[in-house]
Scaffold this motif. Structure first.
Motif, mmCIF file in Angstrom:
data_model
loop_
_atom_site.group_PDB
_atom_site.id
_atom_site.type_symbol
_atom_site.label_atom_id
_atom_site.label_comp_id
_atom_site.label_asym_id
_atom_site.label_seq_id
_atom_site.Cartn_x
_atom_site.Cartn_y
_atom_site.Cartn_z
ATOM 1 N N UNK A 280 13.992 10.237 0.469
ATOM 2 C CA UNK A 280 13.069 11.007 1.313
ATOM 3 C C UNK A 280 13.829 11.822 2.348
ATOM 4 N N UNK A 281 14.891 11.215 2.928
ATOM 5 C CA UNK A 281 15.690 11.942 3.916
ATOM 6 C C UNK A 281 16.367 13.150 3.287
ATOM 7 N N UNK A 282 16.887 12.981 2.062
ATOM 8 C CA UNK A 282 17.514 14.104 1.369
ATOM 9 C C UNK A 282 16.498 15.206 1.101
ATOM 10 N N UNK A 283 15.290 14.815 0.679
ATOM 11 C CA UNK A 283 14.247 15.808 0.420
ATOM 12 C C UNK A 283 13.879 16.553 1.696
ATOM 13 N N UNK A 284 13.789 15.829 2.811
ATOM 14 C CA UNK A 284 13.453 16.478 4.082
ATOM 15 C C UNK A 284 14.541 17.462 4.503
ATOM 16 N N UNK B 197 16.885 -3.254 -0.496
ATOM 17 C CA UNK B 197 17.816 -2.277 -1.055
ATOM 18 C C UNK B 197 17.062 -1.123 -1.704
ATOM 19 N N UNK B 198 16.000 -1.441 -2.460
ATOM 20 C CA UNK B 198 15.187 -0.404 -3.101
ATOM 21 C C UNK B 198 14.485 0.453 -2.058
ATOM 22 N N UNK B 199 13.992 -0.210 -0.979
ATOM 23 C CA UNK B 199 13.299 0.530 0.083
ATOM 24 C C UNK B 199 14.257 1.493 0.791
ATOM 25 N N UNK B 200 15.495 1.037 1.049
ATOM 26 C CA UNK B 200 16.483 1.906 1.689
ATOM 27 C C UNK B 200 16.851 3.074 0.783
ATOM 28 N N UNK B 201 16.917 2.806 -0.540
ATOM 29 C CA UNK B 201 17.210 3.894 -1.488
ATOM 30 C C UNK B 201 16.116 4.953 -1.430
ATOM 31 N N UNK B 202 14.863 4.501 -1.382
ATOM 32 C CA UNK B 202 13.751 5.458 -1.286
ATOM 33 C C UNK B 202 13.806 6.238 0.023
ATOM 34 N N UNK B 203 14.163 5.544 1.104
ATOM 35 C CA UNK B 203 14.255 6.229 2.397
ATOM 36 C C UNK B 203 15.356 7.281 2.367
ATOM 37 N N UNK C 96 0.834 -1.208 0.000
ATOM 38 C CA UNK C 96 0.000 0.000 0.000
ATOM 39 C C UNK C 96 0.867 1.255 0.000
ATOM 40 N N UNK C 97 1.965 1.237 0.780
ATOM 41 C CA UNK C 97 2.876 2.387 0.817
ATOM 42 C C UNK C 97 3.528 2.605 -0.544
ATOM 43 N N UNK C 98 3.912 1.510 -1.205
ATOM 44 C CA UNK C 98 4.544 1.633 -2.520
ATOM 45 C C UNK C 98 3.568 2.200 -3.547
ATOM 46 N N UNK C 99 2.290 1.820 -3.433
ATOM 47 C CA UNK C 99 1.275 2.341 -4.362
ATOM 48 C C UNK C 99 0.871 3.771 -4.030
ATOM 49 N N UNK C 100 1.189 4.226 -2.821
ATOM 50 C CA UNK C 100 0.747 5.553 -2.405
ATOM 51 C C UNK C 100 -0.729 5.593 -2.072
ATOM 52 N N UNK C 101 -1.297 4.453 -1.671
ATOM 53 C CA UNK C 101 -2.729 4.384 -1.366
ATOM 54 C C UNK C 101 -3.002 5.030 -0.017
ATOM 55 N N UNK C 102 -4.113 5.779 0.063
ATOM 56 C CA UNK C 102 -4.480 6.443 1.321
ATOM 57 C C UNK C 102 -5.563 5.680 2.076
ATOM 58 N N UNK C 103 -5.876 4.450 1.631
ATOM 59 C CA UNK C 103 -6.835 3.612 2.334
ATOM 60 C C UNK C 103 -6.417 2.158 2.130
ATOM 61 N N UNK C 104 -6.994 1.261 2.925
ATOM 62 C CA UNK C 104 -6.634 -0.150 2.848
ATOM 63 C C UNK C 104 -7.410 -0.812 1.717
#
Length: 205
Positions: free
Chosen positions: A132-136, A123-129, A28-36
């Motif tokens: 996101x950290x760089x953007x923050x 590895x892909x999840x850590x890259x995204x994190x 759900x997080x990967x899809x960007x869904x705001x509901x289950x």
């Protein structure tokens, strides 16, 4: 230890989406869904071997295909061409009419591939994190620069106001001193004028 990946599938907008993820939550997080979407019946674990193979080749990456089609999932898919309302879910070959694949124990080679896919997902999840950290960090620095500019402008305004108030106060003090001198001079002149006029009258007899 890396968690085993599963392939999850849903439909959002004009696309069917699929992703290899360790849990429904991460899907759900990967899809960007705001509901289950799983509770709503709009998402499921895929048992299509072609879809599973495509997502396991790119763990954590959301793959797409035109909604309702039976084509391959890709990272970048074109919009569907049959948007006129045709019921593609009933076409032969559609994913909705495919028989469910029977589950069999996986051989060691496939289990190793699953572990490799799970590690690739992490590895892909850590890259995204990291992204996101760089953007923050960039957003925080931008907010700090904006606040610094506001503080500088406010400080300049406050300093100019204090300078104006001091000048105005000095002018008022000078005005009051001149007014006092003017009144004193008027009183002195009245006395001197009266004395001189009296002397003039005596001189005239």
């Amino acid at each position: 230890m890396a968690r085993k990946l599963k392939t999850y599938q849903t439909s959002l907008g004009f696309f069917d989406l699929a992703v290899a993820a360790p849990s429904m939550k991460t899907a759900l997080e990967a899809w960007g869904a705001d509901s289950n979407l799983f509770h709503q019946g709009a998402a499921k674990e895929s048992e299509d071997p072609d879809v599973i193979a495509a997502t396991m080749a790119a763990p954590g990456v959301v793959l797409k295909r035109p909604v309702g089609s039976s084509g391959p999932f890709k990272e970048h898919a074109e919009l569907p061409t049959n948007l006129a309302g045709e019921d593609i879910s009933k076409k032969p070959g559609s994913s909705s009419v495919r028989p469910k694949a029977q589950k069999h124990p996986k051989p060691a080679k496939e289990q190793a591939a699953d572990r490799e896919a799970a590690l690739a997902f992490e590895k892909e999840q850590k890259r995204r994190e990291r992204e996101r950290a760089k953007e923050e960090v960039a957003q925080r620095k931008q907010r700090e620069r904006r606040q610094k500019a506001v503080d500088t402008a406010q400080s300049a305004l406050d300093a100019a106001r204090r300078k104006h108030e001091k000048i105005a106060s000095d002018i008022q003090s000078q005005f009051e001193a001149l007014e006092e001198r003017s009144q004193a001079e008027g009183a002195r002149w009245d006395k001197e004028k009266a004395r001189l006029e009296a002397a003039l009258r005596r001189a005239r007899g």
